[in-house]
Design an enzyme around this catalytic site. Sequence first.
Site, short mmCIF file in Angstrom:
data_model
loop_
_atom_site.label_atom_id
_atom_site.label_comp_id
_atom_site.label_asym_id
_atom_site.label_seq_id
_atom_site.Cartn_x
_atom_site.Cartn_y
_atom_site.Cartn_z
N HIS A 163 41.40 42.78 39.86
CA HIS A 163 40.84 44.09 40.17
C HIS A 163 41.50 44.71 41.41
O HIS A 163 42.04 44.00 42.26
CB HIS A 163 39.33 43.98 40.39
CG HIS A 163 38.96 43.12 41.57
ND1 HIS A 163 39.01 43.57 42.87
CD2 HIS A 163 38.56 41.84 41.63
CE1 HIS A 163 38.64 42.60 43.68
NE2 HIS A 163 38.37 41.54 42.96
N ARG B 215 33.72 45.79 40.15
CA ARG B 215 35.11 46.00 40.56
C ARG B 215 36.08 45.64 39.44
O ARG B 215 37.14 46.25 39.32
CB ARG B 215 35.41 45.21 41.83
CG ARG B 215 35.10 43.72 41.78
CD ARG B 215 35.09 43.17 43.21
NE ARG B 215 34.96 41.72 43.32
CZ ARG B 215 33.81 41.07 43.38
NH1 ARG B 215 32.66 41.75 43.28
NH2 ARG B 215 33.78 39.75 43.53
N GLU C 248 34.13 36.26 39.59
CA GLU C 248 34.74 35.63 40.75
C GLU C 248 34.01 34.32 41.07
O GLU C 248 32.88 34.09 40.62
CB GLU C 248 34.67 36.60 41.95
CG GLU C 248 35.17 36.06 43.29
CD GLU C 248 36.62 35.62 43.27
OE1 GLU C 248 36.91 34.60 42.61
OE2 GLU C 248 37.45 36.26 43.93
N HIS D 243 39.35 38.29 38.55
CA HIS D 243 39.28 38.14 40.00
C HIS D 243 40.28 37.09 40.48
O HIS D 243 40.83 36.33 39.68
CB HIS D 243 37.86 37.73 40.39
CG HIS D 243 36.82 38.68 39.89
ND1 HIS D 243 36.33 39.70 40.66
CD2 HIS D 243 36.22 38.79 38.67
CE1 HIS D 243 35.45 40.40 39.94
NE2 HIS D 243 35.38 39.86 38.73
#
Length: 248
Positions: A9, A60, A87, A182
């Site tokens: 991202h 995100r 993440e 991520h």
Amino acid sequence: MYRMVLLRHGQSEWNLSNQFSGWTDVDLTPQGEAEARSAGRLMKEEGLRFEVVHTSLLLRSIRTAEIALAEMGLSWLPVMRHWRLNERHYGALQGLNKKQTALQHGAEQVQVWRRSYDIQPPPLPSDDPRHPRFDSAYADLAPEVLPATECLKDVVARFLPYWHDRIVPQLRRGLLPLVVAHGNSLRALLKHLEDISDREITSLNIPTGIPLLYHLDGDLRPAGSRYLGDPEAAAAAAAAVAAQAAIE
């Protein structure tokens, strides 16, 4: 030969403020939005035509995919979203500034928490409002799968079932997937793909907002990979990621 693109991202609000984000659902900065648009242009210039997109459940990641796909004229593509692409959960470190944490606990300890393959940061207490059991996005998941903290080894363990069950069958069908995730969830996948050792994976840094194109052979092993765009810019962005926990 199969192909896929991995994309971390764009810069998030907590990337900018140098905070541990983890599962905290922070948005992109204006720079992060620009990185997502740039990623879309790079993928369009490469002539990539995706058939399916994968993101985490975090904003995100979702917004990076949406902005990049809009830049490519592919907003209509089906998107699969899953918590297994989230993440790494940083436990009690989530929300803390990385440099301040290094000053308090020592840069060496913070580096262990950030990058050690199998050492978890301190966990969140089960009654902490930051615990994912209080987040409606994960209401349908069994409580025992929701992490209070994770090391990279844990992320590998949760990511690989999604790789094998969702992405691999699409590759075998000849589809071209885009995976927007991520730093740590993508590091988990690269560790598997590249057979990177537990020690070497600690020094792998993935820049935000720069597409990584993979060519895979018939056994889905890497036959080549490269960041799209300027290689020196990608290297500089990766070095900036590595420096985030430095005290000076």
